[in-house]
Design an enzyme around this catalytic site. Structure first.
Site, PDB file in Angstrom:
ATOM      1  N   TYR A 469      64.538  46.406   2.019  1.00 43.98           N
ATOM      2  CA  TYR A 469      63.291  46.151   1.281  1.00 43.98           C
ATOM      3  C   TYR A 469      62.196  46.090   2.330  1.00 43.98           C
ATOM      4  O   TYR A 469      61.695  45.005   2.667  1.00 43.98           O
ATOM      5  CB  TYR A 469      63.361  44.837   0.505  1.00 43.98           C
ATOM      6  CG  TYR A 469      64.291  44.877  -0.684  1.00 43.98           C
ATOM      7  CD1 TYR A 469      63.871  45.383  -1.916  1.00 43.98           C
ATOM      8  CD2 TYR A 469      65.602  44.412  -0.579  1.00 43.98           C
ATOM      9  CE1 TYR A 469      64.726  45.418  -3.004  1.00 43.98           C
ATOM     10  CE2 TYR A 469      66.468  44.448  -1.668  1.00 43.98           C
ATOM     11  CZ  TYR A 469      66.018  44.953  -2.874  1.00 43.98           C
ATOM     12  OH  TYR A 469      66.865  44.991  -3.952  1.00 43.98           O
TER      13      TYR A 469
HETATM   14  P1  FDA Z   1      64.656  56.707  -0.014  1.00 43.27           P
HETATM   15  O1  FDA Z   1      65.065  58.095  -0.289  1.00 43.27           O
HETATM   16  O2  FDA Z   1      63.260  56.322  -0.356  1.00 43.27           O
HETATM   17  O3  FDA Z   1      64.995  56.338   1.452  1.00 43.27           O
HETATM   18  C1  FDA Z   1      64.812  55.050   2.007  1.00 43.27           C
HETATM   19  C2  FDA Z   1      64.722  55.149   3.527  1.00 43.27           C
HETATM   20  O4  FDA Z   1      65.888  55.755   4.058  1.00 43.27           O
HETATM   21  C3  FDA Z   1      63.575  56.036   4.005  1.00 43.27           C
HETATM   22  O5  FDA Z   1      63.124  55.563   5.251  1.00 43.27           O
HETATM   23  C4  FDA Z   1      64.231  57.382   4.155  1.00 43.27           C
HETATM   24  O6  FDA Z   1      63.541  58.257   5.005  1.00 43.27           O
HETATM   25  C5  FDA Z   1      65.585  57.010   4.688  1.00 43.27           C
HETATM   26  N1  FDA Z   1      66.605  57.957   4.279  1.00 43.27           N
HETATM   27  C6  FDA Z   1      66.908  58.301   3.011  1.00 43.27           C
HETATM   28  N2  FDA Z   1      67.909  59.166   3.011  1.00 43.27           N
HETATM   29  C7  FDA Z   1      68.255  59.381   4.284  1.00 43.27           C
HETATM   30  C8  FDA Z   1      69.238  60.194   4.891  1.00 43.27           C
HETATM   31  N3  FDA Z   1      70.039  60.941   4.178  1.00 43.27           N
HETATM   32  N4  FDA Z   1      69.331  60.198   6.238  1.00 43.27           N
HETATM   33  C9  FDA Z   1      68.500  59.433   6.975  1.00 43.27           C
HETATM   34  N5  FDA Z   1      67.542  58.653   6.444  1.00 43.27           N
HETATM   35  C10 FDA Z   1      67.423  58.616   5.103  1.00 43.27           C
HETATM   36  N6  FDA Z   1      69.134  47.136  -2.048  1.00 43.27           N
HETATM   37  C11 FDA Z   1      70.304  46.442  -2.045  1.00 43.27           C
HETATM   38  O7  FDA Z   1      70.884  46.224  -0.983  1.00 43.27           O
HETATM   39  N7  FDA Z   1      70.841  46.005  -3.214  1.00 43.27           N
HETATM   40  C12 FDA Z   1      70.264  46.248  -4.421  1.00 43.27           C
HETATM   41  O8  FDA Z   1      70.790  45.834  -5.437  1.00 43.27           O
HETATM   42  C13 FDA Z   1      69.033  46.972  -4.442  1.00 43.27           C
HETATM   43  N8  FDA Z   1      68.393  47.225  -5.616  1.00 43.27           N
HETATM   44  C14 FDA Z   1      67.197  47.923  -5.620  1.00 43.27           C
HETATM   45  C15 FDA Z   1      66.547  48.174  -6.829  1.00 43.27           C
HETATM   46  C16 FDA Z   1      65.329  48.845  -6.829  1.00 43.27           C
HETATM   47  C17 FDA Z   1      64.649  49.143  -8.151  1.00 43.27           C
HETATM   48  C18 FDA Z   1      64.735  49.247  -5.601  1.00 43.27           C
HETATM   49  C19 FDA Z   1      63.398  49.946  -5.594  1.00 43.27           C
HETATM   50  C20 FDA Z   1      65.385  49.007  -4.412  1.00 43.27           C
HETATM   51  C21 FDA Z   1      66.627  48.357  -4.402  1.00 43.27           C
HETATM   52  N9  FDA Z   1      67.306  48.109  -3.210  1.00 43.27           N
HETATM   53  C22 FDA Z   1      68.491  47.417  -3.223  1.00 43.27           C
HETATM   54  C23 FDA Z   1      66.764  48.592  -1.939  1.00 43.27           C
HETATM   55  C24 FDA Z   1      67.392  49.948  -1.597  1.00 43.27           C
HETATM   56  O9  FDA Z   1      68.676  49.740  -1.068  1.00 43.27           O
HETATM   57  C25 FDA Z   1      66.532  50.665  -0.527  1.00 43.27           C
HETATM   58  O10 FDA Z   1      65.246  50.865  -1.019  1.00 43.27           O
HETATM   59  C26 FDA Z   1      67.149  51.982  -0.096  1.00 43.27           C
HETATM   60  O11 FDA Z   1      66.589  52.364   1.120  1.00 43.27           O
HETATM   61  C27 FDA Z   1      66.923  53.062  -1.121  1.00 43.27           C
HETATM   62  O12 FDA Z   1      67.535  54.248  -0.743  1.00 43.27           O
HETATM   63  P2  FDA Z   1      67.006  55.620  -1.362  1.00 43.27           P
HETATM   64  O13 FDA Z   1      67.814  56.706  -0.795  1.00 43.27           O
HETATM   65  O14 FDA Z   1      66.906  55.498  -2.839  1.00 43.27           O
HETATM   66  O15 FDA Z   1      65.519  55.646  -0.844  1.00 43.27           O
END
Ligand code: FDA
Length: 528
Positions: A469
């Site tokens: 977060y």
């Molecule tokens: P996104 O694609 O936005 O990436 C997040 C970050 O990781 C960025 O800096 C991105 O560049 C990098 N990244 C993404 N993919 C990558 C890859 N393949 N290689 C290298 N870097 C990469 N957390 C938790 O622990 N428990 C929970 O229950 C929740 N619940 C939750 C609910 C909601 C509604 C939100 C908005 C967030 C959560 N989170 C959470 C937090 C969540 O774990 C965190 O936001 C993650 O980074 C989201 O990953 P995404 O791939 O969706 O995000």
């Protein structure tokens, strides 16, 4: 030699100077040309602002609408690779034509770091990397980064009812960001973080090398399991160890508002929740609700839990350990583990195919912060905290207070980059949301005041925060140029404590030119 001198050399010089001029004047065009030279039909996976699908591709996984306003900086292009070589080419062309690369998997980054930058940038969107291959015999799975946790959970549950995976609650989160930042959820007290169960990974580094655990070495493999994505490379896929779950689990919710002793019950919960058997996860969600008195509001503490067992075992257990909760049979429901994920997401538990729906949850603007609490708060402290939810700007505010203890207590602080383990009573995730952009200031100010209020209850020596977060209020890298270790330590130590030093060392080794950088990426030790 004569030939070279008189005919080829001038020709070469002309080419070099023309392309040099182009590089200076047309980085966008050169970037596209670079892609087209390296990827057959590159235009089918490249969306520039002239493409009619640009906005829909960009917005498809923006989960914080705070970063999708007309004034939000937009990427020059979005690349949606279909294979590894496309990722390698995107890295090569971004590097050579001066674009910062933002990697996006599920798009849940709460500060929009995966799809917004203040410098010219392109997005590498892993939406097509979403395979989930579950091997129940060996209790492992390979999951690509662009899959969601919901797709992973569904993939497991469609093969077996007795294996699961300890990751986050929300089913639309992307595997790429989530696993690279830690990943805590309802199986966390029993099994620890998602990152604790990664056994291999496939990563493309800044030089385009494709690395697996063996070839990347244990340092880098350690770093990507919690040290954050978008700092070390693009993680394409993860091999994970699945964990046993019983075919039937029990979930429950007991709501108490200020008039129903919410404060006292929460006060007591703090002393008990982290010591309960590790098969029982509990959490308290605090929010403003309508009071029974017409026209008035109150604050509700919603006590929720998931028990890896049946109702008949759970009820006497809670009645003995936490009688103040007043848990009754009608508060409890038995279901499968995968349905419990939907239950915690406040979704219908059937059909479980909802887990495959990436748009099942409303998207709002939001700001989040986190804390790790080691000492119980006083009743007066809790009262003050709860009362803050009656202030303006809190209509869509929630704090999720998640009990630690159990397996989390047993894992050493330096086992992985995520350091918040032993001795933590609970993690607090503060979230404020709004639907009208005019309310942004009011809501964010409220969040900052709440955080400031909580400072006296958070860890005394060093206030911790959860990298998943992200909170840019904690500090950021310099947009252009070098960020010193000291500057980055301000937020780095909060997220990673003593592991921050090791992360900096690994970053310096793997990406000394700092190609993979963002507002809170780990900086290398020396300026490029
Ligand atoms: P996104 O694609 O936005 O990436 C997040 C970050 O990781 C960025 O800096 C991105 O560049 C990098 N990244 C993404 N993919 C990558 C890859 N393949 N290689 C290298 N870097 C990469 N957390 C938790 O622990 N428990 C929970 O229950 C929740 N619940 C939750 C609910 C909601 C509604 C939100 C908005 C967030 C959560 N989170 C959470 C937090 C969540 O774990 C965190 O936001 C993650 O980074 C989201 O990953 P995404 O791939 O969706 O995000």
């Amino acid at each position: 030699m004569k030939f070279l001198q008189f005919s080829v050399l001038p020709f070469l010089i002309v080419i070099l100077s023309v392309s040099g001029a182009n590089l200076a004047r047309h980085p966008h065009r050169d970037f596209l040309r670079c892609l087209s030279l390296r990827i057959a039909n590159s235009s089918t996976i490249t969306y520039t602002q002239n493409n009619p699908s640009y906005s829909s591709v960009l917005n498809a996984s923006i989960h914080n609408t705070r970063f999708s306003t007309p004034t939000t900086p937009k990427p020059y292009a979005i690349i949606t690779p279909l294979k590894t070589s496309h990722v390698q080419s995107t890295i090569y062309c971004s590097k050579n034509h001066g674009f910062q690369l933002r990697i996006r998997s599920g798009g849940h980054d709460v500060e929009g770091v995966s799809y917004v930058s203040q410098v010219p940038f392109v997005i590498l969107d892993l939406v097509n990397f979403r395979d989930v291959k579950v091997d129940t015999k060996n209790e492992v799975a390979w999951v690509q980064s662009g899959a969601t946790t919901g797709e992973l959970y569904y993939g497991i549950a469609s093969k077996t009812q007795t294996l699961g995976f300890p990751a986050g609650i929300c089913h639309t989160i992307g595997i790429g960001g989530h696993l690279s930042g830690g990943g805590f959820g309802i199986l966390g007290r029993r099994y620890g973080l998602a990152a604790d169960h990664i056994i291999d990974a496939k990563l493309v580094d800044a030089n385009g090398r494709v690395l697996r655990r063996k070839s990347m070495g244990e340092d880098l493999f350690w770093a990507i399991r919690g040290g954050g994505g978008n700092t070390f490379g693009v993680v394409l896929a993860w091999k994970i160890k699945l964990v046993p779950v019983p075919p039937v689990v029990t979930v429950f919710t007991v709501n108490k508002n200020l008039e129903q002793n919410a404060t006292k019950t929460f006060h007591r919960w703090q002393y008990i929740a982290h010591k309960l058997p590790r098969d029982l996860f509990t959490t308290v969600w605090v929010m403003k609700v309508n009071s029974s008195q017409v026209g008035r509001k109150t604050v509700q503490a919603s006590f929720k839990g998931m028990f890896l067992g049946r109702i008949d075992v759970l009820i006497p257990l809670i009645q003995y350990a936490f009688p103040e909760l007043g848990l009754a049979r009608e508060n409890c429901t038995e279901m499968s583990w995968v349905q419990s994920v939907l239950y915690f997401g406040a979704l219908p538990i059937e059909p479980v195919e909802i887990l495959l729906n990436r748009s099942a949850l409303p998207r709002l603007s939001l700001k989040a912060k986190t804390d790790y609490i080691r000492q119980p708060m006083s009743e007066t402290g809790i009262e003050g905290f709860m009362n803050m939810f009656l202030e303006e700007g809190t209509d869509f505010a929630i704090t999720m207070i998640e009990a630690f203890g159990g397996k989390m207590d047993e894992i050493r602080e330096n086992e992985l980059p995520f350091p918040h383990r032993s001795g933590i009573l609970f993690e607090s995730v503060y979230i404020v949301q709004w639907t009208n952009e005019e309310d942004a200031g009011l809501c964010i100010n409220w969040m900052r005041r709440l955080y400031s209020y909580m400072s006296s209850y958070a860890s005394k020596s060093l206030r911790g925060a959860y990298y998943n977060y992200k909170d840019l209020d904690l500090g950021t890298n310099n947009i252009n140029g070098y960020t010193s270790y000291e500057q980055a330590s301000v937020w780095g130590l909060k997220y990673f404590r003593n592991n921050f030093k090791r992360l900096v060392r690994i970053k310096t080794m793997i990406d000394p030119m700092n190609f993979f950088s963002n507002e809170q990426s780990i900086p290398p030790l020396l300026s490029p």
